[in-house]
Design an enzyme around this catalytic site. Sequence first.
Site, mmCIF file in Angstrom:
data_model
loop_
_atom_site.group_PDB
_atom_site.id
_atom_site.type_symbol
_atom_site.label_atom_id
_atom_site.label_comp_id
_atom_site.label_asym_id
_atom_site.label_seq_id
_atom_site.Cartn_x
_atom_site.Cartn_y
_atom_site.Cartn_z
ATOM 1 N N ASP A 160 0.806 -1.222 0.000
ATOM 2 C CA ASP A 160 0.000 0.000 0.000
ATOM 3 C C ASP A 160 0.837 1.270 0.000
ATOM 4 O O ASP A 160 0.288 2.374 -0.092
ATOM 5 C CB ASP A 160 -0.948 0.014 1.204
ATOM 6 C CG ASP A 160 -2.077 -0.978 1.065
ATOM 7 O OD1 ASP A 160 -2.630 -1.085 -0.043
ATOM 8 O OD2 ASP A 160 -2.398 -1.656 2.053
ATOM 9 N N ASP A 180 -5.241 -5.647 -5.686
ATOM 10 C CA ASP A 180 -5.071 -4.220 -5.381
ATOM 11 C C ASP A 180 -3.655 -3.737 -5.706
ATOM 12 O O ASP A 180 -3.437 -2.565 -6.037
ATOM 13 C CB ASP A 180 -5.333 -3.940 -3.893
ATOM 14 C CG ASP A 180 -6.477 -4.719 -3.291
ATOM 15 O OD1 ASP A 180 -6.666 -5.884 -3.674
ATOM 16 O OD2 ASP A 180 -7.155 -4.183 -2.403
ATOM 17 N N GLY A 185 -5.743 -19.600 -5.457
ATOM 18 C CA GLY A 185 -6.392 -18.304 -5.544
ATOM 19 C C GLY A 185 -7.539 -18.278 -4.554
ATOM 20 O O GLY A 185 -8.371 -19.201 -4.532
ATOM 21 N N THR A 191 -10.022 -15.562 -1.584
ATOM 22 C CA THR A 191 -10.494 -14.207 -1.290
ATOM 23 C C THR A 191 -10.205 -13.856 0.163
ATOM 24 O O THR A 191 -9.990 -14.744 1.001
ATOM 25 C CB THR A 191 -11.998 -14.043 -1.569
ATOM 26 O OG1 THR A 191 -12.310 -12.642 -1.649
ATOM 27 C CG2 THR A 191 -12.847 -14.685 -0.479
ATOM 28 N N ARG A 245 -14.719 -4.475 -6.114
ATOM 29 C CA ARG A 245 -13.598 -3.539 -6.106
ATOM 30 C C ARG A 245 -12.327 -4.198 -6.630
ATOM 31 O O ARG A 245 -11.499 -3.553 -7.276
ATOM 32 C CB ARG A 245 -13.378 -2.940 -4.712
ATOM 33 C CG ARG A 245 -12.455 -1.720 -4.768
ATOM 34 C CD ARG A 245 -12.485 -0.875 -3.505
ATOM 35 N NE ARG A 245 -11.990 -1.554 -2.321
ATOM 36 C CZ ARG A 245 -12.769 -2.061 -1.353
ATOM 37 N NH1 ARG A 245 -14.082 -1.943 -1.409
ATOM 38 N NH2 ARG A 245 -12.237 -2.673 -0.303
ATOM 39 N N TRP A 292 -9.925 -2.725 -9.509
ATOM 40 C CA TRP A 292 -8.478 -2.522 -9.420
ATOM 41 C C TRP A 292 -7.786 -3.103 -10.654
ATOM 42 O O TRP A 292 -6.813 -2.536 -11.163
ATOM 43 C CB TRP A 292 -7.902 -3.194 -8.178
ATOM 44 C CG TRP A 292 -8.279 -2.669 -6.817
ATOM 45 C CD1 TRP A 292 -8.590 -3.423 -5.730
ATOM 46 C CD2 TRP A 292 -8.328 -1.304 -6.359
ATOM 47 N NE1 TRP A 292 -8.842 -2.631 -4.634
ATOM 48 C CE2 TRP A 292 -8.689 -1.316 -5.002
ATOM 49 C CE3 TRP A 292 -8.110 -0.073 -6.990
ATOM 50 C CZ2 TRP A 292 -8.827 -0.162 -4.242
ATOM 51 C CZ3 TRP A 292 -8.259 1.088 -6.236
ATOM 52 C CH2 TRP A 292 -8.615 1.030 -4.879
#
Length: 396
Positions: free
Chosen positions: A105, A167, A225, A227, A239, A243
């Site tokens: 981030d 993200d 994979g 979540t 979202r 992204w």
Amino acid sequence: MLLSDGFRAHAQKSLQVLFNINYCAAQAQKTLSNIPASGNNLPRNIDKGKTDWRYVNYKDWCSGFWPGILWYLYEGTHDEKWKTAADSFTKELQPLSEHSGFDHDLGFMIFNSFGNGYRLTGNPEYKRVVLRSADSLATLFNPKVGTILSWPSMVKKMGWPHNTIIDNMINLELLFWASKNGGSRHLYDIAVKHAETTMRNHFRPDYTSYHVVVYDTITGKKIKGITHQGYADNSMWARGQSWAIYGFTMCYRETGKTEFLNFAQKVADVYLGRLPADLIPFWDFDDPAIPNAPKDASAACVTASALLELSGFVKDKHKAQIYRQKAEAMLQTLSSPAYQSHQVNNAFLLHSTGHHPAGTEIDASIIYADYYYLEALLRLDKLQHGKAAHYQHKSN
């Protein structure tokens, strides 16, 4: 002089964009007037039913969005008061550049604040902070895997040895910019490799995105994979898909690689094909509670901004027109009384969803929704004045 109908319609649209930018300025002024003087003074969210912002400090992953909003308001209004405020809040984030890589981030936090500040002012100290931060982010890159470690904290907490989240695509812009503005070419190579690896491993056959991909640090192979913030491992978290649209569009801008442009369209098309009539997605496209599930205006804001840029890159004029029209229609809905906050609270927008599985920020006002909403308005304003939607960051 008489205006043609087409020119008049164009002028009316331009006026509407300016009207909504001014609305954002008025809301931001209310926030600025009530903000704490120091400490936790960066707006993060306003929960449903509440009127006051929840504030965080510079260490929160959302810390760069408020300074970024202030820079955008300075750009959109040319009022020096926004520049002064933006500089003040931006400088609070400077300590982030002095730590080794701690989280992906860093891109959101630094590029939205110092990056926009440098673009608009040319302040050399801003540039130094951005370059230091890019080097810091690069330390999270695992060459065996080919991606940046997104969440170091999740390695032990969740047992995810090398985790990469969708993200993270947004934060590659920090690396691209730094590589072209005095940083190492290695930063560019990392960003490209991360995008290529993500393109190969992060998507299902229908081009919907996983939120998290976990890799083996020894072999570099994909383990699974999953979540973290979506409804299920195999669902399309709204979202997250936004992204992806934004990230691959940006990667094409920065590299000119057609595979990124083609992929951006594929991930955009599956998103657009499943939207409800008002073009604002439910928080996850596969939540069985739909149509009674909460919406996520933040995903719509990110997507609208991305589509405006994507529309300028797509060679097929008809498809480019569709992307722009969809983006404008999204902004039309977001700018309606159903979504603008006005007197409900001091944010720009209502009805975003942050972390539904954790029960936090559900049907709330969230700072990153406001950031991308304003960014999309500014991009549309550029397009209506015959300019490219994306920002020309200073390069020297």
